[in-house]
Design an enzyme around this catalytic site. Structure first.
Site, PDB file in Angstrom:
ATOM      1  CE  LYS A  97       2.951   2.878   2.955  1.00  0.00           C
ATOM      2  NZ  LYS A  97       3.107   3.286   4.667  1.00  0.00           N
ATOM      3  NE  ARG A 142       6.778   3.960   0.641  1.00  0.00           N
ATOM      4  CZ  ARG A 142       6.604   4.406   1.855  1.00  0.00           C
ATOM      5  NH1 ARG A 142       7.767   4.854   2.613  1.00  0.00           N
ATOM      6  NH2 ARG A 142       4.871   5.402   2.042  1.00  0.00           N
ATOM      7  CD  GLU A 198       9.775   1.450  10.712  1.00  0.00           C
ATOM      8  OE1 GLU A 198       8.975   2.668   9.865  1.00  0.00           O
ATOM      9  OE2 GLU A 198       9.563   0.322  10.331  1.00  0.00           O
ATOM     10  NE  ARG A 216      -5.666 -19.988   4.134  1.00  0.00           N
ATOM     11  CZ  ARG A 216      -4.668 -20.180   4.391  1.00  0.00           C
ATOM     12  NH1 ARG A 216      -4.692 -21.725   4.409  1.00  0.00           N
ATOM     13  NH2 ARG A 216      -3.880 -19.990   5.808  1.00  0.00           N
ATOM     14  CE1 TYR A 232       1.264  -0.189   4.424  1.00  0.00           C
ATOM     15  CE2 TYR A 232      -0.099   2.062   4.959  1.00  0.00           C
ATOM     16  CZ  TYR A 232       0.521   0.820   4.624  1.00  0.00           C
ATOM     17  OH  TYR A 232       1.801   1.361   6.041  1.00  0.00           O
TER      18      TYR A 232
HETATM   19  N1  PMP Z   1       7.251   3.446   9.193  1.00  0.00           N
HETATM   20  C1  PMP Z   1       5.924   3.041   9.296  1.00  0.00           C
HETATM   21  C2  PMP Z   1       6.397   1.598  10.093  1.00  0.00           C
HETATM   22  C3  PMP Z   1       5.363   3.507   8.702  1.00  0.00           C
HETATM   23  O1  PMP Z   1       3.845   2.786   8.983  1.00  0.00           O
HETATM   24  C4  PMP Z   1       5.511   4.903   7.596  1.00  0.00           C
HETATM   25  C5  PMP Z   1       3.818   5.457   7.188  1.00  0.00           C
HETATM   26  N2  PMP Z   1       3.329   4.948   6.151  1.00  0.00           N
HETATM   27  C6  PMP Z   1       6.474   5.056   8.161  1.00  0.00           C
HETATM   28  C7  PMP Z   1       7.563   4.947   8.768  1.00  0.00           C
HETATM   29  C8  PMP Z   1       6.156   6.980   8.120  1.00  0.00           C
HETATM   30  O2  PMP Z   1       6.668   7.466   5.649  1.00  0.00           O
HETATM   31  P1  PMP Z   1       5.966   8.228   4.698  1.00  0.00           P
HETATM   32  O3  PMP Z   1       6.663   9.203   5.782  1.00  0.00           O
HETATM   33  O4  PMP Z   1       6.747   7.362   3.598  1.00  0.00           O
HETATM   34  O5  PMP Z   1       4.528   7.941   5.045  1.00  0.00           O
END
Ligand code: PMP
Length: 281
Positions: free
Chosen positions: A144, A52, A176, A100, A33
């Protein structure tokens, strides 16, 4: 009022939009996503998000099911149809529906869904309070994917403690935030944020903010840091597409910068917003 959403080539009222129960996004979290901020009806950092997206798809051996021109057109059409001035566009692409099986299907048609979320993004920020929590996610956080249960559970731990969010910790170092990248500002004014690797998402806002900070002659150190170092820092903040530069005023009950956003964060936040508005497309 019902939104107009986009599903596999069609614009539909949200209540009529469906995907299969066999969709691998639903069964295996087999999908990726992106979330792109919208300011003044325009897309922020759009190129970064699509780049990305292509990388995430590639890492999972998935195709891009739509051309770049069409994808931009869908974003713009959704902004128009939903009268979106400020908020976000959510985009999800999955491997599609198939019986599945752990083996990737050969001929499944991918699912692509986009929808808008109206929300105020540019209001001044007062700062958030966070806790630390173990990072229980998988080893490819640079992709992502839609498997967001671990960060969702972690955020709920923070909420249960009356806080706003959590910074996740692995082997003693902050990776993070649950949905943001994490930064501290040292007492001598350096910005410290974890270096890019498979341990964190390569934030698009992170890249934009570090570029701005470099242009402003701020010193940047990309390296891991601990919660203890963060608690002793002058300031702390998080970045994400819809949170922009978000000040952090408390970490595990230790107040930072007097419980209000500090000068470096306030400056970066203001400049990021101004530059994003200017560059939005
Ligand atoms: N780290 C994680 C785990 C996230 O989910 C996000 C936002 N989706 C970010 C960092 C920040 O990424 P971005 O600046 O591309 O939104």
């Amino acid at each position: 009022m019902s939104r107009t959403v986009y599903v596999n080539g069609n614009y539909l009222p949200e209540e009529n939009a469906t995907v299969s129960i066999f969709d691998r996004g639903f069964l295996f979290a087999d999908g990726v996503y992106e979330v792109t901020a919208v300011l003044d009806g325009k897309l922020v950092d759009y190129a970064g998000h699509t780049t990305r997206l292509e990388r995430s798809l590639g890492e999972l051996k998935m195709e891009m099911p739509i051309s770049q021109e069409e994808l931009l057109e869908v974003h713009r059409e959704l902004i128009k149809r939903n009268n979106l001035n400020e908020g976000a566009i959510y985009l999800q692409i999955t491997r599609g529906a198939a019986d599945r099986d752990f083996v990737f299907p050969k001929d499944a048609e991918q699912t692509i869904v986009l929808f808008t979320q109206a929300k105020p993004l540019s209001a001044p920020k007062t700062g958030i309070r966070i806790i630390s929590a173990p990072d229980i996610r998988w080893g490819r956080r640079d992709i992502k994917t839609v498997q967001l249960l671990a960060p969702s559970m972690t955020k709920m731990i923070a909420k249960a403690e009356g806080k706003d969010d959590a910074w996740m910790v692995q082997d003693g170092f902050v990776t993070e935030g649950t949905s943001s990248n994490a930064y501290i500002v040292t007492k001598d004014g350096k910005i410290v944020t974890r270096n890019l690797s498979n341990s964190i998402l390569h934030g698009i806002t992170r890249a934009a903010v570090l570029k701005l900070a470099t242009e402003l002659d701020m010193e940047i150190e990309e390296r891991p840091f601990t919660i203890e170092e963060a608690q002793q820092a002058a300031e702390a903040f998080a970045t994400a597409a819809t949170a922009f530069v978000n000040p952090i005023i408390e970490i595990d009950n230790v107040e930072l910068s007097g419980g209000t956003p500090g000068p470096v964060v306030t400056r970066l936040s203001k400049i990021y917003l101004e530059e994003s508005r200017k560059a939005a497309m």
